[in-house]
Each structure stands twice: as C-alpha cells, then as structure tokens.
Write an enzyme that holds these catalytic residues in place. Structure first.
Site: not given
Length: 1497
Positions: A464, A467, A636, A641
């Site tokens: 991720c 973070r 979010w 992505e």
C-alpha cells in the site's frame, strides 16, 4: 560506559524503590559480591548492560576486591539514593565480556554487550578466523536429536536481531577447523560451561540481598531457593528480566540454551541462561524465525516447491502433530541440517539507499521483529508473484501453539503501544489469553486491541502506497453478527460511511474470526462494488474481464445479468459456514463518476464511468493469531488504479485502442508512443472527472510523496518499514516519482492483511441444496407486507449496528454540574451509539487513540485552571501533545489558562480536506477521533471556560476531527439552554458523521433530556420507612455521597477578628483534627473543606409545605422504579436511590440537599404540576419556559426554596420530588490559616460571614452556620492539597505575598511556618545566597483601624524578623486617597522587580478573581517599567514564572457583595447569550413550543 579487559563500567542512578535493580549473593573467592538476579523493570534491566553472574569489582572509587562480603554489601547499600554511581563489573566465571559500539551514518551510536564462553585452547588460527568474522568460537552440540556436525556460533548472540537470517544464516555447519566442545547426549549446558572453566562453581549458598538503603528495605517477598548448582533462584522474580523492551530469545536444541538479545534499547545485552533456569516463551526478534527454508535440504526444498499450490505436505504440516509451532517457526525439529550451507554473518540492520537523494538513506531494524517468513529463499525470489498463499491448506485453523505464539507477540505490541508493557495489566491479560487458548484453542480480542490491530495491519501492508493515514482508519466491530442479512446491513453502513457523499473516509468492518475452519464468514466479492463481466459466444467479453468467473457464480445463484459494460454485481455473503446468500446493493449507496476530459469533448461519448469507493473484501485480517476471514476495508483511489490498471490493462477493459483512434494517433508502430499518450490522457480524465464530481482521489505523484513522508515517520518511530517495491512504484511515470529511486525491504510484519483462496473454490455446499423443494404450498406475501417487514427489520438492524460506534463522554467538575450534564448527554447518545460516561480522573488518556467519538463536558476552576478531577488528565493530554512534536511555547498550566484568549486553533474539519491535503498532512495520534466540547463557567472570571478551550485546542492539535464548534454555558445567564442547544446539535452531526441518522428520530433522542432514568414522576419514586436499622454516621454518609473521605473535627474556639465598630464579621476558627482515627495532614497553603448544614428555620419552612410526607424524624429509604434485564426480558423493580443515603427527611434537607440555590427552570416546570391555584401554576410555567423572564427573576430575587414557597402559597411539594431532584449541598473551601508545626493537631481557618440583600437579606450557608456553632460542636471536614501554593523548597528565596481581606489567610500559615523553621532549622544556603529569604506582605482593607485583622501577629512577625516589610492599602479611609493592593505594588515597583528578576523570588496572590486579575496586570506593568520589557514579553515572563512554580494563585469567585463586578459580568453574559442563541430559541419556540429539559441543577 567503557569496556576494559573482561570488565565493563556501568553508571546507574540508584532509586529508592529498587536500588540498583539487582540482587547479590556471596562468592567463595574474592571479590565476594556477585549479581544473582535482576529485578524486573529495575534500573539494571533498563540499562541493559548488567547480567546475572556479574562480579562487582568496584563502586565509584571504592574497590570491593579485598574486603569481606558483609562490608561490601554495606557499601553498596549505603550508596545515596538519586545519585549516579559507577559500578565496575567483571564477567561471570568462565566467560569473557566486552562492549561493541557501532555508529550509523548520522553518527548515532549503539552499544551492545557481548558475553561468551571462555575457550582456553584458543589457537592462533581460530583467533584470526574470529577476527575476520567478528565472532567467537562456536559450541558444538552432540546428542541424540541434534546431529554431531551442527555447530552453534555464539556470534548469533550479538547479531540476532536481523531479518536477513533467511538469506545469510549465522549457523556455521561442518566447519571443523574451529575449536569446538564435545557434549554427551542430553548433557546439560551448564555442565558444558563447567567443563570450559573448572573454577566456575564459586558461588556458595547465601541469601540474595536487595541493594537499597536499610531504612527502605521492605522487599521481603524476594525469598530465594538455592538449587543443586549453587545458584540462587528467586521464587517471586522471573528468571528472565522483564522491562519495557523485553529481550528476544534464541532457542537451542531442546531449549537447552537461550541467548537473550535486547533489540529495542540503544544498549543491548547478550547473555546465556542455564538449563535449570526458567525458559520464557519465544517472542519476536528470534533469529531462528526465518530458518524454516534454510534448515532443510535441497531435496526437501524442491519437494516443497513442487507440491500443489505451495502448500506444505502432510508430513510438513499437521495441526494435530506433536511438532510444535515453536519448531515450525525456528526450524528446530530434529532434522539433519545440510552441511553445505554457506556461512555468513547476520547484520543488525539493513542499509537502504535512495539513489536520487543520498540524504534519504536509512537503516532498517524493524525487520528484526518479524515472527513470520516471506516465501523467498536463497534460490528463488517471489517478489513479483501476485499472491503469496498461506502455508496451511485453505480453511485449516492454526494449532494452539502457533496461536499462542502470535497472541503473545500481538499483546506485547499492544501494551508497548500504550506504554503499559510488563505492567500488572499486561501480565494479567497475557495470562487470561494463554488460559483461553489452552482451554479452547482461541481467545477474544478486546475492542481496543481490535482497533489497534486493524490500524497496525494497514501500517504493515507492504503493497500500500497510502499508508500515511493508517491511524485514521475507522474500525466497525461486527463480531456480534451471525447471519448473512446482518453482514449485508453492516456492509451497507460501511459503504454509506466510507462514501460520505464523495468525501471518502477509510474504514474497516470486522466480522467474527475463524474458529474450526468450517464456520467461516466470507465475502465472495473481491470488492464491495465490482462490475460484471460476460463472456460472449464469439469469445469476446462485455464488461470487466476480471469478474467473469464471479459473474457466473452470481448467475448460478439466481442473479439476472443485464449484459452491460458497467453492471453492478450483487453482494454474495457467507455467514457461519452456511451457503452464501445474495443481496443487491441499494443504488443510492453507490456513487459512480462519469468520465469526461477537460480538453476532449468526445471523451464523454465513450460513456465510461467508475465507482467512488474502493473497498477490498476478500483478504483475511490476521491479528494476534486470529484470522478474520471477512474484514472488508477501504481507502480512496489513486488515479492510476483506475486510469492505468482498470481501463488500460490488457486483461481489463483495455480502452487504449479506442481512445487512440479518437485521438488520431498512429498505432501501427510502438515508437510513436501512442500507448503512453493514451495512458496519460485517460488518467487526466479520471482525475479531472473525480475532482469535478467532488469525489476523493489522489494522483500518483502526491501518493508517492506521501509514502516517502510515511517512510520517514516509520524510520523515526519504528526503525523501518516493510514495502514491496514492485507494488509501491506507480504503474506509470515510475522513475518520475521518489519511490522509484528508494531501496525497500520486504518482510512480513504482524498483524497483517493476507490473501486467501477464492471462497467458491473451497466452500462445501449443503447436501440438500439441489434436492427438490417440498410440494407444500408457500404462503404468498403482498408487496406492502414485504416492504413493511423489510423496513422494520432494517430499522432494528440499523439500531443494533449503530450502537457498535462507541462514544465516550468525559467530564471534569468541582460542584457536580458537569457530571449531571454529561449524564444527560449520555441519555441522548444511547439512542444511536454505544455511549458511556467517565470522569477524567478515571480515564486513561492512552485509550483516546482507540475511541471513535469523544464528547467533553467540563467546567473551569479558579483563574483558568482545570477542576481537580481533570488536572491529571490535562497534564497527560499535554504530554501526549508534546510527545507528538506539536508543543507550543507555553507549557502546561499557563497554556491551559491562556487557551481562552484565542478561538480554536484550527476550525477546519479534517473531514473536509482534499485527498492530497489528507495525504500530505501528518496524522496525529487522535486522527481517527471525532470530538466536541461543552464548557461551563462564569463570565465573572477573566479566564471564562479556559479549560474547555484548552481541551478543544489540544484535541485539534492531536489530529482529532472537531464535528461541532465549542459551546459555552454561562452560569450567569442561560447555561442549561446553551447545553440543550449544543446537545441536540452535536447529536445531529454525530448521526450524520457515522451515517446512523436516517434510522433514528431526533425527537425520541432529545426527549432523553427530560426523561432520564432519574427524572421525577409521582409513580417513579417512593419513600420506604425503615424501623430496624440505625442512621449511618454523618461523616460516612457524606463520604458515600461525595466520593471523598470525610472526617469529623471539633470546634475548639471561634475568635472575632473585626473591630467592634465594623458592620461586618470575620472570625478565626480553630478546629481539633485529632478526633478521627486517621488524622488530617496538611501543609501551609492547603485548603480545608467544610460540609455545612442548612439553617433550621429554612428546613422547617419547607417541611411545612410538603404533602403526604412522613414524620420528619422517621428513618426513610428513597427508592426508584427502574427497568432491569432478566432472562425472560426486561422487568421493572424498586431499587435504592443512591443519591440520598439512609436518613430522616429532616437530615436530608439539613445536611445533604441544597435548598438555598435558586431553582432551575426544569424544577420550576415540575413545581408547576404541584400548585393548586391556577395563577401560581401559570406563573411557574412561564418562568420555567421563558428564559429571559427566568433570568431576570432569579437575578433580582435570588430566591431560596423557602422563599419560593412563600411566593407561591398554593404550592405543595412531594417529598420524593425534592429528594430526587434537588442538587447536593456542596462543601465550602477555606484556605488554611495555620502551620501544622506551630499548632499540631489543629487547623485554623479565616472565615468572613456572608450576608447580602438582593431584595431581602440572605445569609451565606456555611459562614453563618459556623458562626452559630459553639465550642465542642462537630464539623465534617477534609483537606484538599494545593501543591502549587506551597512555600518554596529553597528557603533562601524572597517571597512576595498579596492578599486583601481574608486573602491574608494562607499567608498567616506561611509566616508561622517560617518562624518555626528559623527556630528549629539551621540557616539555609544555596550557592551565593545565604540565610532565609525575605518575606513581603501586601494587605488590603477598608480602614486599618477597623479591618486590620491579625494586626498583633503581624506586628510580632515584623519585630521577630519573620516579615521584612508589611504594606497596607486602604480603600475606604476618609482621610486618605483610595488605594488598592495593586497601587501599593506599583509604588514599590523597583523592589518587586528586583525580588523577582534579580533574586529569583516567588509571587503569591490570594483573593477574589477580579483582584487577582488586577494584580497580574499591575505586575505586567511593573516588568515593563523596571525591566524594559514590552507588553507581550512581560506577559510571557509571568507565564514562565507560573510554569516554573514561582507565580502562585489561590483564587475564589466573585462574592455577592461585589455587586459592581457581578452586575458587569451578568450584563456581558446576557449580551453574549442573546447574540449567540436568543434568536434561534425564539424561532424554535414559535414553531415547536417549549423545549423539555432534564434534571434539576
């Protein structure tokens, strides 16, 4: 600290509690003193450089080598407490020791102590080899289970805290060139050490000695038992020293050698334990953790790689096998270890470079704390593999041993995070968890542990990039849910909360954990919201190709496909192992964003869209050994992505060709870079569309910068971070982002989120699923019935789900009003939240981090200080703020007082920030907390509601999200109405924030203000006569009522201090405090609390107006009708009303209830129901509903309850109404006017008798009661310490005392104490200062001939040299100009400035708040005049004086005699009230009528 030949020098500061932190016993040879054990949590453990068996050679400059044991112990015990002592320690017999210090590139040093066996046949070749390897000779272990060619290298002790053992082991195998020591099978390790040095058995049996001063030696619990090896073992102190950073262990074969390495402290100790010492459970940091793959042969390794799905074979894993998880995790399983393994040295850290910016290089040490392995081996790297599956087969739960290992590690992490490691609470929790695992194989996490685990899992997620916001994760605890319908309702609530109308909020919902693998909770969707994918007959695909398989599953379950490009798939939910159920997501919950381009209008014609909420729902949440198979979470979107992966990947929608054609690009050759141009434009469209729609999104450059900030934070806080470079680097413009150039280390931290198999591949369907259904006709329901049932079910479920959101209401109070308001607020919030009320002094500030919502109701004491019950909480909150690096220039109490001078420091809600702002903003420790504050106070005080403003500002600075602006309640005007308005507002906003408002009626919730558990109605309370019991002791009853230990004192003497000519009365009261079993102790400057009694005429007047009242002297018990939960449902029953103890009606009205304070509006409305005449009823109703009429009536008349009954003669009150609704009679505080040394066994108080005349004469309750007492009468009392108003510890400093009127009271105790000190103590000195500091007194009165109280004592103190100067300011002397104490101070400005600045003096003020404010302002002017400071610097200097405890205030409120001040303050309060809420109240009343209120003030 330094190291000499086989010795170490350690500096320790001896403590009173634990001495040096270790126990000693006798050795046979010299030196005689040896360390036999370490005290858990003691200084020796904290130091990290002292071990059991160390020989004490020297203390400071005194050598202990040639003196006997008893004398050596006496020298150690005589070391002064609090002073730093230097100990020279020699290694245990048979061992060598030295210190190793390494420095990182920033010059930060880290020192560890290395202790290893002494090898006598140390060859030259061996020494050379050790020099190059920086290690010691390995020890060879030979027994039945350990192969003879296995060598254990003691260098592992020094280098055990490194993750890299999976790649470069410290075990040296098959190298027979090095010296080794043969052991017979099962030979104990202590025998091995004995063979190394035959003289090691020098200890003889002797008791352990606790090294502290003889006077403080109360530690008799440290008894000892001596074992066969002449080693003293404590039966109460653990063998392994515990501390805030517990050492890790390395476990040898059969647990015969344990090597401890403290990895969390700068100074690290390595030492050995013998076999007969207790073996702690292995924790994280174990070097052997990552050796599973490395300790297997090549053939075995290949067999594992070839097994299906990389799952272990039945031989390598079996939950029921005797091979424990310890063996699994450490590789200690009796297998033969390959002798061809490469020998390399473990590193303590891994240096990670940043190729673009060398200043960003870092040293990762966090990897040393892993307890699980990555699947990579020295032969292969799996860093680019999509999913790393669990080593266990799907659905197989962990065995008990493995659960316990993970549970211990997690509990340690949790208690470390809250700074409670190794406390009784930690040990008790660990014991409870271990017992549960042993009994049933699992345990249950507390709510705080679950929240901590969920946030930490996000923090540990290596793939991720976002973070930095890990601490802001909202955790919804859904472990109580047992059905698929319940899961659906919880997920809908999650979607509603997370979406938040486009302002995305990160959240996780956690369903029950795995038990036996057959009753799992699963969400079959990979994400909550996904688009269907349809395979066409011609092989083409419509929709999302990723979801083809799941779409077909949904069709098999009965879902009807729509065959569109963007069809929302239903939720498929599996509860408790049952077959899955399907639910359509309500369309109004899903926000979809149509894509447009800022430059290409044709882009909208493509009809592309995507959803707002990315909620991952198929991963397992692995926390503390428990596996939560259904724990969906969301953050979010990062633009790439959607734009790069979802729309451009060849395995997804793959719109690149279509967009390229629209753009007119040359797609025939790759060198035109048409794909890159399309990728950029699609991502521009995604970012632009989301921003236009108001939906949270961030671009990959901002996300990469936020990750670098996260990395810096983690490096500072934890010593590193785990990251998967392949995933962190964005899918476009990689080298343009800083993360591309950053080296990263990938390892598995726990807790974590892990991949798991698709549920449809492992689910076992019910056997009768495909059977034909019964021919029995089914009942048909009409649509209206179904809709009504669904709506009712949803409402019930909504209520249940909403109450998962916890809300804590904190209060701090002096009089009890804040507590009453807090409990009223709780009644509202119980309608929608899991609400509870706590006093600040009972609340642990560490728990704030895990709260969802915090509401604060607090008053302000004195001149801006917190109430006594909130003082420690305020300090703890400030320390938390300072620790977070957000501390301002002002500190502690001065910061609290000055908070009122400014509005809240950041009025912008965190929820309203953009995604980029959120990512760039450094989250505070309370970033996940929503809060609001209500402050009670009086505008008569300059620092109005200062403590409430302090709470509001500090919460905001700690990152909490303010959901409602701070509200003020002024006791001079409209306090209760202000509270009601704020309570309703904050409830509305809270419901909207947590998405629970749609299912709850605000009318029902706010009705709780009037319908609390203890609101009065004729049939809700009753009085029960008691004949067979005795009335409790008055002090015991007052102690129970006030929650304080009240003691009985006796009046010795009352002496009038005013001149007979004076119209006012002031008297000195002397109390005998030796009457109780426990004597009251105090210091000069403290306060005495008096619990008064109401006057008998007032009580009799009320008793005459009661209806249906028992005999006033009959013993009664007040009971309330309450609802209780019973096995068959809720039942009502009578219980004791705890507010009023067992007593008579006369005692209750005399001693326990306040009958002189004007009744509140709520009480007046209740009284209106008790009036017999219509005119009285209407007037009472009018006063109870019209705020302005009530405030004018209360201010002009200030009516007591007896006067109210006279004003409304038809009023006949129920006794239960008064007993249940009247406020408690409060204690009155007086400054103590005596020194305990001058008057042992006595307390003196200076009391001014209070009388005032609003329309008729009124009397102060306490002063007039005391004035009526006779010598010998008893007075209930207690002492309240005033630590900030004591004499300075340094007696050489000058003291300036300012106290007009009865403000002189505490200074009488000062000069009495100074007189005794001068007579009994030697003259003090401090540096250049010699002798007692001078004392100056500034006293104010009306006329010196009439009001100069204590004039004789003052004259005597001047003659005896106790007082240096005594100044009197007269404000009513006809022959003199009006002077106040501040005027006299200004006249002596030079002397005042010299005493404070040049001589470091102390400044004391005692008096009413207005006088204190005037004196402070004058002192500021003096500093400007004499010290050439400007206004701001002068005020800062006063604040510095306050913070260094040199500016002292003892402040009481504005008295009723100060009419000028009171009138001005009330006018200000009334104006503020009208400006703030008057218009809104009138508007509401015109539409809704009067507002119901709660309990009586």
């Amino acid at each position: 600290m330094e190291s000499k030949s086989n010795t170490v020098r350690v500096k320790l500061s001896k403590s009173k509690k634990d001495g040096f932190g270790f126990l000693v016993q006798r050795r046979e040879s010299k030196p005689h003193v040896v360390v036999s054990d370490l005290i858990p949590g003691g200084l020796a453990v904290e130091c990290g450089l002292i071990s059991r068996g160390d020989i004490v050679v020297r203390l400071n400059d005194t050598y202990l080598t040639d003196i006997d044991y008893e004398k050596a112990v006496f020298i150690l015990r005589s070391a002064p407490i609090g002073h730093t002592a230097t100990l020279l320690l020699r290694a245990p017999d048979g061992f060598t020791t030295h210190l190793v210090t390494t420095f990182d590139e920033n010059g930060v040093g880290k020192t560890i102590r290395v202790t290893s066996p002494f090898i006598q046949n140390d060859s030259f070749i061996s020494r050379i080899k050790r020099s190059f390897s920086r290690g010691q000779s390995p020890i060879r272990l030979c027994n039945a289970e350990a192969p003879s060619d296995t060598l254990v290298d003691p260098t592992a002790i020094e280098n055990s805290n490194n993750f890299s053992s999976a790649y470069s082991s410290d075990l040296t195998l098959g190298s027979h060139d090095k010296c080794s020591i043969e052991m017979e099978p099962n030979e104990p390790i202590n025998k091995l050490i004995s063979n190394v040095n035959s003289n090691h058995n020098n200890m003889i049996q002797s008791p352990k000695i606790y090294l502290t001063n003889a006077a403080d030696d109360k530690h008799q619990s440290y008894t000892n038992v001596t074992d066969n090896n002449s080693r003293s073992v404590s039966n109460t102190i653990p063998s392994s020293p515990g501390n805030a950073n517990e050492p890790c262990e390395q476990v040898d074969k059969d647990h015969r050698e344990i090597k401890y390495v403290n990895t969390d402290k700068e100074a690290t100790t390595a030492y050995h334990m013998k076999e007969n010492e207790s073996v702690p459970t292995p924790k994280r940091n174990s070097v052997a953790t990552n050796r599973v793959e490395n300790t297997t042969s090549d053939e075995n390794r290949r067999s594992k790689m070839d097994s299906p799905k990389n799952y272990p074979t039945s031989e390598s894993y079996s939950p029921g096998s005797r091979r424990s998880s310890l063996a699994v995790l450490t590789g200690i399983d009796g297998q033969k270890v390959s002798g061809e393994r490469r020998s390399s040295q473990l590193k303590k850290f891994m240096k990670l470079r940043n190729l673009a910016d060398e200043s960003r290089a870092s040293l990762d040490t966090l990897h040393s704390k892993v307890i699980d392995t990555v699947p990579c081996t020295p032969d292969r790297c799996l860093g680019s593999v999509m999913a790393h599956m669990n080593k266990r087969p799907p659905g197989v739960p962990r065995c008990k041993e493995e659960v316990l290992l993970h549970a211990r590690d997690f509990i340690e992490q949790y208690y470390t995070s809250i700074k409670r490691l190794n406390t009784p609470a930690h040990l008790k929790r660990l014991q409870k968890v271990s017992a549960s695992i042993e009994k049933i194989g699992t345990y249950e996490l507390t709510s705080s542990e679950l929240t901590f685990g969920a946030k930490t899992s996000w923090r540990n997620a290596p793939r991720c990039i976002g973070r930095i916001q890990w601490s802001k994760l909202q955790v919804f605890d859904a472990r109580h849910i047992t059905t698929a319908r319940g899961m659906f309702e919880a997920i809908c609530n999650h979607i509603r909360y997370g979406t938040n109308k486009g302002n995305i909020r990160s959240a996780i919902t956690i369903f029950p954990p795995r038990t036996d693998g057959k009753h799992d909770y699963r969400i079959w969707n990979a994400q909550f919201i996904r688009y269907a994918g349809y395979r066409q007959p011609d092989g083409s695909i419509v929709g999302d190709p990723m979801n083809i398989e799941f779409t077909e599953i949904c069709e098999q379950l009965g879902w009807k496909p729509k065959s569109g490009m963007f069809d929302l798939l239903p939720l498929v939910l599996q509860a408790n192992g049952h077959d899955p159920e399907m639910f359509e997501i309500p369309r109004d919950l899903v926000i979809e964003v149509p894509l447009i381009h800022p430059q290409y209008p044709w882009f909208a014609e493509l009809n592309l869209k995507w959803y707002a909420l990315p909620a991952v729902s198929m991963m397992v949440f692995d926390c503390g050994g428990l596996e939560f198979t259904a724990a969906p979470f969301n953050g979010w979107y990062m633009g790439t992505e959607i734009g790069a992966r979802n729309f451009c990947d060849i395995s997804r929608y793959h719109f690149t060709g279509i967009v390229a054609q629209k753009m007119g690009l040359d797609t025939r050759k790759s060198s035109s870079l048409w794909k890159d141009r399309v990728l950029v434009e699609i991502n521009i469209a995604v970012l632009y569309s989301y921003q236009v729609a108001g939906v949270t999104i961030t671009d990959h450059h901002a996300a990469a910068e936020s990750f670098m900030k996260f990395a810096e934070n983690e490096q500072r806080l934890r010593g590193g971070y785990t990251a998967d470079w392949v995933w962190v680097v964005p899918p476009m413009s990689g080298s343009l982002t800083p993360v591309f150039h950053q080296e990263m280390l990938m390892y598995k931290m726990k807790p974590s989120y892990e991949y798991q198999e698709d549920p449809w591949k492992t689910h076992v369907w019910m056997k009768d699923r495909d059977k034909k259904t019964s021919d029995r006709p089914k009942r048909k329901f009409r649509f209206r019935e179904l809709a009504r049932a669904v709506k009712f079910s949803a409402k019930l479920m909504g209520r249940a789900l909403a109450r998962r959101v916890k809300c804590v209401i904190l209060y701090a109070t002096e009089t009890g009003k804040s507590e009453r308001f807090a409990r009223m607020l709780c009644e509202i919030f119980k309608h929608a939240f899991d609400a509870r009320v706590m006093c600040m002094e009972e609340y642990d500030v560490i728990d704030l981090e895990h709260e969802a919502m915090v509401l604060v109701v607090t008053s302000t004491f004195g001149n801006g200080d917190p109430p006594e019950s909130g003082e420690q909480f305020a300090k703890d909150l400030y320390e938390l703020k300072s620790t977070n690096g957000r501390s301002g220039d002002l500190r502690k109490m001065s910061y609290i007082r000055m908070s009122v001078s400014s509005e809240p420091e950041d009025s912008q809600s965190i929820s309203n920030l953009s995604a980029d702002d959120n990512l760039q903003m450094e989250a505070g420790p309370l970033s996940n907390v929503r809060y609001s504050v209500f402050g009670l106070g009086s505008r008569a005080y300059p620092k109005f509601c200062a403590f409430a403003y302090y709470m509001d500002n500090v919460f905001n600075q700690l990152g909490a999200d303010r959901i409602c602006k701070l509200a003020e309640g002024d006791e001079l005007c409209g306090q209760e109405e202000s509270f009601r308005q704020w309570a309703k507002k904050v409830f509305e906003v809270a419901c909207e924030t947590f998405c629970v408002g749609n299912d709850f009626s605000l009318k029902d919730a706010t009705s709780a203000l009037a319908m609390t558990d203890y609101s009065w109605s004729p049939d809700k309370f009753r009085l029960t006569p008691v004949d067979n019991e005795k009335e409790p002791d008055l002090c015991e009853a007052l102690s129970q009522l006030n929650g304080k230990h009240v003691l009985q004192c006796r009046l010795l003497q009352r002496t009038q201090l005013q001149s007979p000519k004076s119209s006012r009365q002031t008297f000195l009261m002397r109390l005998d405090i030796t009457q109780s079993d426990s004597e009251l102790s105090y210091l000069p400057g403290d306060h005495v609390a008096i619990f008064p009694a109401n006057s008998a005429p007032h009580v009799d007047a009320i008793l005459r107006k009661l209806q249906n009242a028992p005999d006033p002297d009959q013993l009664i018990r007040v009971e309330v009708l309450q609802e209780k939960n019973a096995p068959l449902g809720a039942v009502k029953g009578w219980t004791t009303f705890k507010k009023i103890p067992l007593c008579t009606l006369r005692t209750a009205l005399t001693r326990f209830l306040d009958i002189t304070t004007p009744p509140s509006q709520t009480m007046l409305k209740l009284f209106s129901t008790q009036a017999n005449r219509e005119l009285d009823k209407e007037e009472l109703e009018h006063l109870g509903t019209d705020l302005h009429a009530y405030e004018d009536w209360k201010y002009k008349r200030v009516p007591t309850l007896a006067e109210l009954l006279d004003e409304f003669p038809s009023l006949r009150l129920s006794p239960t109404l008064l007993l249940s609704q009247l406020p408690t009679l409060q204690q009155r505080f007086y400054s103590i006017s005596s020194s305990p040394k001058a008057y042992p066994g006595e307390i003196h108080a200076t009391v001014s008798v209070m009388r005032y005349k609003p329309q008729m004469e009124h009397e102060g309750v306490c002063s007039n009661w005391l004035n009526r007492l006779e010598a010998g009468d008893t007075i209930p009392c207690l002492v309240r310490a005033a630590p900030t108003f004591h004499l300075p510890e340094d007696g050489t400093l000058p003291i300036i005392m300012v106290g007009p009127g009865t403000g002189i009271a505490p200074f009488r105790s000062f000069w009495q104490q100074r007189k005794i000190d001068k007579e009994m103590l030697k003259e003090p000195s401090n540096g250049n200062r010699q002798g007692w500091g001078q004392m100056y007194l500034y006293f104010g009165c009306r006329e010196i001939d009439i009001d100069n109280i204590y004039s004789a004592e003052l004259k005597s103190a001047m003659e005896e040299g106790v007082l240096k100067e005594f100044y009197v300011a007269q404000s009513r002397n006809p022959s003199m100009r009006k002077m106040y104490v501040q005027d006299v101070l200004m006249q002596n400005s030079k002397a005042v400035c010299d005493a404070l600045i040049s001589r470091g003096g102390h400044f004391y003020i005692c008096g009413d708040v207005q006088m204190a404010s005037d004196v402070t302002r004058t002192l500021q002017q003096i500093l400007q005049k004499e010290a050439a400071m400007d206004s701001s610097h002068a005020m800062d200097y006063i604040l510095q004086l306050r913070d260094s405890n040199r500016f002292h205030e003892d402040i009481f409120g504005v008295t009723m005699r100060s009419t000028e001040v009171t009138d001005r303050a009330r006018d200000q309060a009334k104006k503020a009230w009208i400006d703030k809420v008057g218009s809104s109240i009138e508007l509401e009343r015109s539409s809704k009528g009067s507002i119901e209120t709660g309990k009586k003030d």
